[in-house]
Design a protein around this motif. Sequence first.
Motif, PDB file in Angstrom:
ATOM      1  N   LEU A 310       0.824  -1.207   0.000  1.00  0.00           N
ATOM      2  CA  LEU A 310       0.000   0.000   0.000  1.00  0.00           C
ATOM      3  C   LEU A 310       0.857   1.254   0.000  1.00  0.00           C
ATOM      4  CD1 LEU A 310      -2.563  -1.238   2.624  1.00  0.00           C
ATOM      5  CD2 LEU A 310      -2.972  -0.931   0.178  1.00  0.00           C
ATOM      6  N   SER A 311       0.362   2.223  -0.754  1.00  0.00           N
ATOM      7  CA  SER A 311       1.057   3.497  -0.860  1.00  0.00           C
ATOM      8  C   SER A 311       0.021   4.616  -0.711  1.00  0.00           C
ATOM      9  CB  SER A 311       1.741   3.561  -2.218  1.00  0.00           C
ATOM     10  OG  SER A 311       2.147   4.852  -2.517  1.00  0.00           O
ATOM     11  N   SER A 312       0.468   5.802  -0.321  1.00  0.00           N
ATOM     12  CA  SER A 312      -0.489   6.888  -0.137  1.00  0.00           C
ATOM     13  C   SER A 312       0.204   8.239  -0.296  1.00  0.00           C
ATOM     14  CB  SER A 312      -1.124   6.789   1.258  1.00  0.00           C
ATOM     15  OG  SER A 312      -2.327   7.510   1.306  1.00  0.00           O
ATOM     16  N   ASP A 313      -0.610   9.286  -0.303  1.00  0.00           N
ATOM     17  CA  ASP A 313      -0.100  10.661  -0.253  1.00  0.00           C
ATOM     18  C   ASP A 313      -0.651  11.319   1.006  1.00  0.00           C
ATOM     19  OD1 ASP A 313       0.976  10.353  -2.800  1.00  0.00           O
ATOM     20  OD2 ASP A 313      -0.594  11.511  -3.807  1.00  0.00           O
ATOM     21  N   PHE A 314       0.171  12.181   1.608  1.00  0.00           N
ATOM     22  CA  PHE A 314      -0.258  12.923   2.799  1.00  0.00           C
ATOM     23  C   PHE A 314       0.091  14.400   2.649  1.00  0.00           C
ATOM     24  CE2 PHE A 314       0.566   8.611   4.119  1.00  0.00           C
ATOM     25  CZ  PHE A 314      -0.541   8.318   4.908  1.00  0.00           C
ATOM     26  N   ILE A 315      -0.781  15.231   3.174  1.00  0.00           N
ATOM     27  CA  ILE A 315      -0.488  16.662   3.262  1.00  0.00           C
ATOM     28  C   ILE A 315      -0.473  17.025   4.736  1.00  0.00           C
ATOM     29  CG2 ILE A 315      -1.379  18.986   2.820  1.00  0.00           C
ATOM     30  CD1 ILE A 315      -2.594  17.975   0.237  1.00  0.00           C
ATOM     31  N   VAL A 336      -2.625   1.359   9.414  1.00  0.00           N
ATOM     32  CA  VAL A 336      -2.634   0.760   8.077  1.00  0.00           C
ATOM     33  C   VAL A 336      -1.321   0.035   7.779  1.00  0.00           C
ATOM     34  CG1 VAL A 336      -2.757   1.239   5.600  1.00  0.00           C
ATOM     35  CG2 VAL A 336      -4.341   2.378   7.166  1.00  0.00           C
ATOM     36  N   GLY A 337      -0.203   0.716   7.921  1.00  0.00           N
ATOM     37  CA  GLY A 337       1.090   0.144   7.571  1.00  0.00           C
ATOM     38  C   GLY A 337       1.316   0.257   6.074  1.00  0.00           C
ATOM     39  N   PHE A 338       2.147   1.221   5.665  1.00  0.00           N
ATOM     40  CA  PHE A 338       2.365   1.470   4.239  1.00  0.00           C
ATOM     41  C   PHE A 338       3.707   0.922   3.767  1.00  0.00           C
ATOM     42  CE2 PHE A 338      -0.802   4.635   5.438  1.00  0.00           C
ATOM     43  CZ  PHE A 338      -1.715   4.487   4.405  1.00  0.00           C
ATOM     44  N   ALA A 339       3.731   0.496   2.516  1.00  0.00           N
ATOM     45  CA  ALA A 339       4.973   0.014   1.910  1.00  0.00           C
ATOM     46  C   ALA A 339       5.823   1.192   1.443  1.00  0.00           C
ATOM     47  CB  ALA A 339       4.657  -0.891   0.735  1.00  0.00           C
ATOM     48  N   GLN A 340       5.139   2.281   1.133  1.00  0.00           N
ATOM     49  CA  GLN A 340       5.811   3.516   0.726  1.00  0.00           C
ATOM     50  C   GLN A 340       4.757   4.619   0.737  1.00  0.00           C
ATOM     51  OE1 GLN A 340       6.690   2.872  -3.715  1.00  0.00           O
ATOM     52  NE2 GLN A 340       5.407   4.678  -3.615  1.00  0.00           N
ATOM     53  N   ALA A 341       5.183   5.871   0.701  1.00  0.00           N
ATOM     54  CA  ALA A 341       4.201   6.967   0.654  1.00  0.00           C
ATOM     55  C   ALA A 341       4.907   8.267   0.318  1.00  0.00           C
ATOM     56  CB  ALA A 341       3.491   7.107   1.994  1.00  0.00           C
ATOM     57  N   PHE A 342       4.125   9.211  -0.182  1.00  0.00           N
ATOM     58  CA  PHE A 342       4.614  10.561  -0.443  1.00  0.00           C
ATOM     59  C   PHE A 342       3.957  11.497   0.552  1.00  0.00           C
ATOM     60  CE2 PHE A 342       4.559   8.218  -4.423  1.00  0.00           C
ATOM     61  CZ  PHE A 342       5.871   8.365  -4.840  1.00  0.00           C
ATOM     62  N   SER A 343       4.741  12.412   1.104  1.00  0.00           N
ATOM     63  CA  SER A 343       4.144  13.368   2.039  1.00  0.00           C
ATOM     64  C   SER A 343       4.700  14.757   1.769  1.00  0.00           C
ATOM     65  CB  SER A 343       4.412  12.935   3.472  1.00  0.00           C
ATOM     66  OG  SER A 343       5.746  12.524   3.619  1.00  0.00           O
ATOM     67  N   ALA A 367       6.966  21.907   9.084  1.00  0.00           N
ATOM     68  CA  ALA A 367       8.227  21.175   8.920  1.00  0.00           C
ATOM     69  C   ALA A 367       8.365  20.101   9.987  1.00  0.00           C
ATOM     70  CB  ALA A 367       9.405  22.143   8.977  1.00  0.00           C
ATOM     71  N   GLU A 368       7.993  20.454  11.210  1.00  0.00           N
ATOM     72  CA  GLU A 368       8.101  19.521  12.331  1.00  0.00           C
ATOM     73  C   GLU A 368       7.157  18.326  12.136  1.00  0.00           C
ATOM     74  OE1 GLU A 368       6.895  20.167  16.773  1.00  0.00           O
ATOM     75  OE2 GLU A 368       8.121  21.853  16.055  1.00  0.00           O
ATOM     76  N   ARG A 369       5.928  18.615  11.724  1.00  0.00           N
ATOM     77  CA  ARG A 369       4.947  17.543  11.513  1.00  0.00           C
ATOM     78  C   ARG A 369       5.368  16.639  10.359  1.00  0.00           C
ATOM     79  NH1 ARG A 369      -0.496  21.216  12.306  1.00  0.00           N
ATOM     80  NH2 ARG A 369      -0.168  21.512  14.543  1.00  0.00           N
ATOM     81  N   LEU A 370       5.911  17.256   9.317  1.00  0.00           N
ATOM     82  CA  LEU A 370       6.341  16.472   8.157  1.00  0.00           C
ATOM     83  C   LEU A 370       7.463  15.520   8.544  1.00  0.00           C
ATOM     84  CD1 LEU A 370       5.923  16.052   5.098  1.00  0.00           C
ATOM     85  CD2 LEU A 370       7.792  17.648   4.714  1.00  0.00           C
ATOM     86  N   GLN A 371       8.393  16.047   9.347  1.00  0.00           N
ATOM     87  CA  GLN A 371       9.542  15.252   9.751  1.00  0.00           C
ATOM     88  C   GLN A 371       9.087  14.022  10.543  1.00  0.00           C
ATOM     89  OE1 GLN A 371      12.290  17.292  12.283  1.00  0.00           O
ATOM     90  NE2 GLN A 371      14.008  16.690  11.000  1.00  0.00           N
ATOM     91  N   ARG A 372       8.160  14.239  11.448  1.00  0.00           N
ATOM     92  CA  ARG A 372       7.659  13.159  12.298  1.00  0.00           C
ATOM     93  C   ARG A 372       6.942  12.102  11.445  1.00  0.00           C
ATOM     94  NH1 ARG A 372       3.394  13.041  16.492  1.00  0.00           N
ATOM     95  NH2 ARG A 372       3.792  10.984  17.391  1.00  0.00           N
ATOM     96  N   LEU A 373       6.098  12.573  10.522  1.00  0.00           N
ATOM     97  CA  LEU A 373       5.356  11.656   9.655  1.00  0.00           C
ATOM     98  C   LEU A 373       6.312  10.873   8.763  1.00  0.00           C
ATOM     99  CD1 LEU A 373       2.686  10.601   8.415  1.00  0.00           C
ATOM    100  CD2 LEU A 373       2.684  12.618   6.934  1.00  0.00           C
ATOM    101  N   GLN A 374       7.269  11.581   8.187  1.00  0.00           N
ATOM    102  CA  GLN A 374       8.189  10.907   7.267  1.00  0.00           C
ATOM    103  C   GLN A 374       9.062   9.885   7.985  1.00  0.00           C
ATOM    104  OE1 GLN A 374      10.056  14.074   4.961  1.00  0.00           O
ATOM    105  NE2 GLN A 374       8.409  13.976   3.440  1.00  0.00           N
ATOM    106  N   ALA A 375       9.438  10.178   9.225  1.00  0.00           N
ATOM    107  CA  ALA A 375      10.238   9.214   9.988  1.00  0.00           C
ATOM    108  C   ALA A 375       9.448   7.917  10.159  1.00  0.00           C
ATOM    109  CB  ALA A 375      10.626   9.808  11.344  1.00  0.00           C
TER     110      ALA A 375
END
Length: 449
Positions: A310-315, A336-343, A367-375
């Motif tokens: 599963l893959s997804s996009d996040f804003i 959910v558990g994603f195999a990959q995603a774009f944020s 920036a802070e929220r993005l960093q946490r999500l991407q980690a």
Amino acid sequence: MQRANPKSYFLKTFGCQMNVYDSERMAEALARDGYSETDDVAKADLVILNTCHIREKAAEKVYSDLGRIRVIKDARKRDGKETVIAVAGCVAQAEGPEITARQPAVDLVIGPQSYHRLPELIARAETNSESIVETEFPGDEKFAAMKAPRRVSSPSAFLTVQEGCDKFCTFCVVPYTRGAEFSRPVSKLEAEARELAAAGAKELVLLGQNVNAYHGEGPVGRTVGLAELIRRLAEIDGIERIRYMTSHPRDMSDDLIAAHAEVPQLMPFLHLPIQSGSDRMLAAMNRKHRAAEYVDLIARVREARPDIALSSDFIVGFPGETDEDAEETIALVKAVGFAQAFSFKYSPRPGTPAAGIEVQVPEDVKAERLQRLQALLEEQQLAFNSQVLGNTIPVLFERRGREPGEFVGRTPYLQLIYAAGDGDLTGQTADVKVTETRRVSLSGVISAA
Ligand code: SAH
Ligand code: SF4
Ligand code: F3S
């Protein structure tokens, strides 16, 4: 028929796969007119930038490129050589004449629905001193008139089946740059897919801004959905793999879910953007579904195809997003558990409803929220890849790698994988035993061809 033409073109593509597909079609039309391609702008008689308007950064990059190209155009002029500069794609559609106002060196602005007029407009731009802006949305099919033979540059070929969007998410420019939803007729797609297969394509990636909203004209005037289209394309000789993107959760039909269980050529990978895990944000974004519905949908997809990637996009940082909303996104990702995603950090786009909302989220919070999500997403990607360690999986090899004898391919789950082989493996599928896993790629050893 190739016409004599000593001219060369330089084409640069920004943005999504649909732009890549459009660029391929433009390149084919130019080749038919005898143009040769160059990767050196200074040698190009024609420069085309196929642009993206989705986020501010993507759009601004176009203007910095144009500034550099203008200098080259001036230098060429001093040597007695003319250069036509064309801006195509979504910035062209969104900004039209503003582009030539900001960068007068631009000769032609052409929106994504007008590419069938490209050869004619280039010819006009060569003789015109004034710049041309063409951003109409004609009703007919834009590529029908181009009639240039399809070529394939990779065993994995893009095929645009649907264009445009009627969803109007409040952050998004696509409904304005690509226009209303339009599905290409089944017969045209089958013909194009056969042409691609004959030219060496082994995999079809069906493209659309809302690809699972596909509802094309089928035999005897009947309307055909994406699942049936996939079943039909799977019948074509030589087509071993089929993928599709990008889907909207609202258009994920039972039939399409069933196709994941039933059609062996349909790869176990689904890119299904959700954008946020907060119902409050989803409503403000006009996504028209709730987080729990997405989680339920994923459960049904997994029931049909348990191993699906599963893959997804996040804003992150959509106007009004609070810490709690951001927390709900994190919770959804964990569920959910994603195999990959774009944020992405939310980027206000002129003309979209969300850009006018007063409470924008500060840049440092985004920036802070993005960093946490991407980690978290990176951790999940690594975990997904580690699962296949030691497994033997069929890999479609797409190209040579950098090392001698090295080939690069994709697993059914879209993982990038490197393996050594004899001869030319490009376009071949081989069983590969995975010996190493990393976050963005795998390595393996070919066990059988
Ligand atoms: N049709 C697809 C997405 C197309 S745009 C869908 O419905 O999901 C690709 C991705 O770009 C979107 O999924 C979204 O995550 C991102 N995007 C679009 N507009 C954006 C904006 N204004 N700011 C930040 N990211 C954006
Ligand atoms: Fe943009 Fe929403 Fe349409 Fe996707 S569904 S292209 S995000 S408006
Ligand atoms: Fe960009 Fe247009 Fe694609 S805005 S993402 S190139 S549809």
